[in-house]
Design a protein around this motif. Structure first.
Motif, short mmCIF file in Angstrom:
data_model
loop_
_atom_site.label_atom_id
_atom_site.label_comp_id
_atom_site.label_asym_id
_atom_site.label_seq_id
_atom_site.Cartn_x
_atom_site.Cartn_y
_atom_site.Cartn_z
N ALA A 220 31.58 53.89 34.60
CA ALA A 220 33.02 53.58 34.53
C ALA A 220 33.67 53.63 35.92
O ALA A 220 34.64 52.92 36.18
N GLU A 221 33.10 54.44 36.81
CA GLU A 221 33.68 54.54 38.16
C GLU A 221 33.51 53.24 38.96
O GLU A 221 34.07 53.10 40.04
N ASN A 222 32.72 52.29 38.41
CA ASN A 222 32.53 51.02 39.11
C ASN A 222 33.59 49.97 38.79
O ASN A 222 33.52 48.84 39.25
N ILE A 223 34.58 50.35 38.00
CA ILE A 223 35.68 49.41 37.72
C ILE A 223 36.54 49.27 38.97
O ILE A 223 36.87 50.26 39.62
N LEU A 224 36.89 48.03 39.29
CA LEU A 224 37.81 47.80 40.41
C LEU A 224 39.23 47.79 39.86
O LEU A 224 39.53 47.00 38.95
N GLY A 225 40.07 48.64 40.40
CA GLY A 225 41.41 48.78 39.85
C GLY A 225 41.32 49.46 38.51
O GLY A 225 40.67 50.50 38.39
N LYS A 226 41.93 48.85 37.50
CA LYS A 226 41.90 49.44 36.16
C LYS A 226 41.39 48.43 35.16
O LYS A 226 41.30 47.24 35.46
N GLU A 227 41.10 48.92 33.97
CA GLU A 227 40.74 48.02 32.88
C GLU A 227 41.86 47.00 32.72
O GLU A 227 43.04 47.35 32.80
N GLY A 228 41.49 45.74 32.51
CA GLY A 228 42.51 44.70 32.30
C GLY A 228 43.00 44.05 33.58
O GLY A 228 43.81 43.12 33.55
N MET A 229 42.54 44.53 34.73
CA MET A 229 43.00 43.96 36.00
C MET A 229 42.02 42.94 36.60
O MET A 229 42.17 42.52 37.74
N GLY A 230 41.04 42.55 35.80
CA GLY A 230 40.01 41.64 36.31
C GLY A 230 40.54 40.28 36.72
O GLY A 230 40.12 39.70 37.73
N PHE A 231 41.50 39.78 35.93
CA PHE A 231 42.04 38.46 36.23
C PHE A 231 42.91 38.51 37.49
O PHE A 231 42.83 37.63 38.36
N ILE A 232 43.67 39.59 37.62
CA ILE A 232 44.50 39.77 38.82
C ILE A 232 43.61 39.91 40.05
O ILE A 232 43.86 39.32 41.11
N ALA A 233 42.53 40.69 39.88
CA ALA A 233 41.58 40.87 41.00
C ALA A 233 41.03 39.51 41.43
O ALA A 233 40.91 39.22 42.63
N THR A 234 40.71 38.68 40.44
CA THR A 234 40.15 37.36 40.73
C THR A 234 41.16 36.49 41.48
O THR A 234 40.83 35.87 42.50
N MET A 235 42.37 36.44 40.98
CA MET A 235 43.40 35.60 41.61
C MET A 235 43.72 36.08 43.03
O MET A 235 43.83 35.30 43.96
N ARG A 236 43.84 37.41 43.16
CA ARG A 236 44.15 37.95 44.49
C ARG A 236 43.01 37.69 45.47
O ARG A 236 43.23 37.43 46.66
N THR A 237 41.78 37.76 44.97
CA THR A 237 40.63 37.46 45.82
C THR A 237 40.66 36.00 46.26
O THR A 237 40.53 35.69 47.44
N PHE A 238 40.85 35.10 45.29
CA PHE A 238 40.84 33.68 45.61
C PHE A 238 41.98 33.31 46.57
O PHE A 238 41.82 32.44 47.43
N ASP A 239 43.13 33.97 46.41
CA ASP A 239 44.25 33.67 47.31
C ASP A 239 43.87 33.88 48.78
O ASP A 239 44.34 33.16 49.65
N ILE A 240 43.03 34.89 49.03
CA ILE A 240 42.68 35.13 50.44
C ILE A 240 41.31 34.57 50.82
O ILE A 240 40.99 34.44 51.99
N SER A 241 40.51 34.19 49.80
CA SER A 241 39.18 33.67 50.14
C SER A 241 39.18 32.15 50.32
O SER A 241 38.29 31.60 50.94
N ARG A 242 40.18 31.47 49.77
CA ARG A 242 40.17 30.00 49.81
C ARG A 242 40.17 29.43 51.22
O ARG A 242 39.50 28.41 51.47
N PRO A 243 40.87 30.04 52.17
CA PRO A 243 40.75 29.50 53.54
C PRO A 243 39.31 29.55 54.05
O PRO A 243 38.93 28.76 54.92
#
Lengths: 384, 260
Positions: A220-243
């Motif tokens: 369980a300690e391998n969750i990034l952020g909290k449960e349910g934040m996977g989509f936000i994590a994905t969007m935030r990642t893509f926002d900075i990875s797209r360049p």
């Protein structure tokens, strides 16, 4: 154009260019043909410290940001888009840990990723969940102090070769996108195996594989952020990875144009170099201008992200969409300048076209980018 | 703990050399200066020796102030220290005066165990300076080394490239080795190394710092005088005749008759 790079940025760019010319260009054709993963090139990049350019110094990086990552990715892509993406995709898998991870997770995972000792991968896509990330079928069920992952991911860049994976799985399907959670999954975890390795049109040196989860036990300690934040994590990642994808496209376009200018000056028809013909000159001029415009957009976006100023989703999407569309157009036109020779595999130019195509597709198709751009445009306009 | 000295030279990038046909001198304007490619192998070998045996690596070059850049390049690869031998008195040195000056520079640096050089410089191509240094220092020289087999008990065993293969020879330390490109693949510098090299202090040594005879330095100390440098005349392009033998014979005889 002079983009007023600092001395350190120039150093990173020079080093990446040297590696591209001496270690990547000579093997690009062979690895494209054989689809062999560029382990040696990855080792050179690791030994030269380039995996850490965008990571904080406290984790063994050089304290740069997305801009530095773009500079390196662009230089590597000039020589081979396939080898460059192995580098860039590791950054894509690292970014969610950097932006969503807690101190312990960062301390545990970032140093080895900054040194290049380990590679990372980001696993979102599934057969039925491409542009529609909310349709993810992979599930994660909590059992005590761990989760059991079941399902499969496909088209995962660095799949099988990476050591550290960020995997998006549904912890609560009923909630749709809000029920997605991001997990760090290490290679070798019981129940985590690899399926088919894809045979691709371009970027053939890179590994694109299926990930299979069969009662894969993740703490369980391998969750990034909290449960349910996977989509936000994905969007935030893509926002900075797209360049980064944009920089890859930019490098492919510039690499193709450099070869094409040299070819046009040396190829003779009607008793003259074909570069003396206006028909060719106009094509070269258009290509150079579009590449420079793309570069200006990509660099400005990357710098804006690093300065942490405002909402970057729209410009990030613009940079990825524009640079990849330019790369596709430029590489097609480069083949046109080469003529019949350009169509043959004996010449390096057709590979650039094959490598360019994916940049219009992955990390969000260019149609999805247009959705994002329009959504941000309308949102801003409503605020006024 | 081994003290290793690597002697390197700044040369014009040979992929780009042009000679002024009127003056018969090298056109240096716009030509990039680089570390002699053979010296990169010497630097790499020094780094590999250090990785195995512990030690300190000093790179040494004789040249104008701008030669400092190749010392920094070597530092970016992982070398510990760079030393520049620079003085107007050294100008115009031939291989004898150069090796005399470098040998005396090495003496000033202190105790050394191994001196490494590239087999030759890409500009002069003489392959004399390395051996010259060994003679001036009165130490053994191992030239054209393609592999260092071992270094132990104050001795080094190497494979030395000869025309029909290689020979294995042993020498006692301290000694001087010149290396060929078969010995290794030079590494690419690291970002950390590059940053370190920017800030590194380069030690400068002038003629006054050396225990040397002034008449052995520079142009005056050089027994060799270059009388003339010239580009060999360009070979004329050959012509290939194709087709039936009888046609070719006719064409060739036509050409011969044309000459007469």
């Amino acid at each position: 154009m002079d983009y007023l790079l600092t001395e350190e940025q120039k150093m990173m760019q020079d080093l990446a260019r040297k590696i591209a010319d001496e270690k990547i260009r000579p093997v690009a054709k062979e690895l494209d043909e054989t689809c062999k993963f560029p382990y040696e090139a990855m080792k050179v990049l690791a030994d030269s410290d380039l995996f850490g350019v965008y990571l904080p110094e406290e984790y063994g990086g050089f304290g740069g940001g997305v801009f530095e990552l773009c500079l390196v990715t662009e230089e590597l892509s000039k020589a081979c888009g396939g080898i460059a993406v192995c580098y860039a995709a590791s950054a894509l898998g690292t970014l969610p840990i950097l932006i969503m991870g807690n101190d312990e997770q960062k301390k545990k995972y970032l140093p080895d990723l900054a040194s290049g000792k380990k590679l990372a991968a980001f696993a979102v896509t599934e057969p039925e969940a491409g542009s529609d990330a909310s349709a993810i079928q992979t599930t994660a069920k909590k059992e005590g102090d761990h989760y059991l992952l079941n399902g499969m991911k496909h088209f995962i860049t660095n799949g099988e070769v990476a050591d550290t994976y960020v995997v998006i799985a549904m912890t609560n399907k009923a909630k749709g996108a809000r029920g997605a959670t991001a997990f760090i999954v290490e290679k070798g975890t019981k129940g985590f195996t690899f399926g088919k390795k894809e045979d691709k049109l371009g970027i053939r040196a890179s590994a694109t594989s299926e990930l299979v989860f069969n009662d894969c036990k993740v703490p369980a300690e391998n969750i990034l952020g909290k449960e349910g934040m996977g989509f936000i994590a994905t969007m935030r990642t893509f926002d900075i990875s797209r360049p980064g994808v944009a920089a890859q496209a930019l490098g492919i376009a510039q690499g193709a144009l450099d070869l094409t200018v040299a070819y046009a000056m040396q190829r003779r028809q009607f008793g003259k170099a074909i570069s003396s013909f206006q028909g060719i000159q106009f094509m070269l001029a258009d290509m150079a201008t579009e590449i420079e415009a793309a570069r200006a957009l990509v660099y400005s976006t990357a710098r804006m992200i690093d300065a942490k100023k405002g909402n970057v989703a729209g410009v990030s999407a613009m940079s990825k969409m524009y640079a990849s569309d330019v790369a596709m157009k430029v590489t097609v036109d480069c083949i046109q300048v080469y003529g019949g020779y350009g169509y043959m595999k004996d010449y390096p130019i057709e590979k650039y076209m094959r490598d360019a195509k994916i940049t219009q597709i992955y990390e969000g198709t260019n149609q999805i980018q247009r959705n994002i751009i329009a959504a941000n445009l309308l949102k801003e306009s409503r605020k006024k | 703990m081994l003290n290793i000295v690597v002697c390197i030279k700044q040369v014009p990038d040979t992929t780009d050399v042009k000679i002024n046909p009127k003056t018969n001198t090298l056109i240096r304007e716009g030509v990039e200066s680089i570390m002699n490619p053979f010296d990169r192998y010497a630097v790499e070998e020094a780094l590999r020796i250090k990785e195995q045996h512990e030690g300190k690596i000093t790179v040494l070059t004789m040249g104008p102030p701008q030669a400092e850049s190749i010392l920094r390049e070597a530092i970016s690869m992982g070398v510990d220290e760079g030393v520049l031998l620079s003085d107007r008195a050294f100008a115009g040195s031939d291989t004898w005066a150069t090796s005399y000056t470098l040998a005396n520079g090495i003496k000033v640096l202190g105790k050394f165990d191994i001196i490494l050089c590239g087999k030759q410089a890409a500009d002069g191509d003489t392959a004399q300076v390395g051996p010259g240094i060994a003679v001036h220092l009165n130490i053994p020289q191992l030239t054209y080394v393609k592999k260092i087999e071992k270094i132990e008990d104050g001795k080094v065993t190497v494979e030395r490239l000869i025309e029909e293969g290689y020979e294995v020879i042993e020498a006692s330390l301290p000694c001087l080795m010149t290396v060929v490109k078969e010995i290794n693949e030079p590494r690419i510098p690291s970002l950390k190394g590059m940053m370190k090299s920017k800030k590194a202090e380069i030690k400068k040594i002038s003629a006054a710092d050396l225990d040397v005879k002034a008449e052995y330095l520079g142009l005056d100390g050089s027994p060799t005088q270059v009388v003339k440098i010239f580009s060999p005349p360009q070979r004329q392009k050959g012509e290939i005749f194709e087709g039936e033998v009888s046609d070719i014979v006719e064409k060739i005889s036509g050409v011969i008759k044309g000459i007469n």
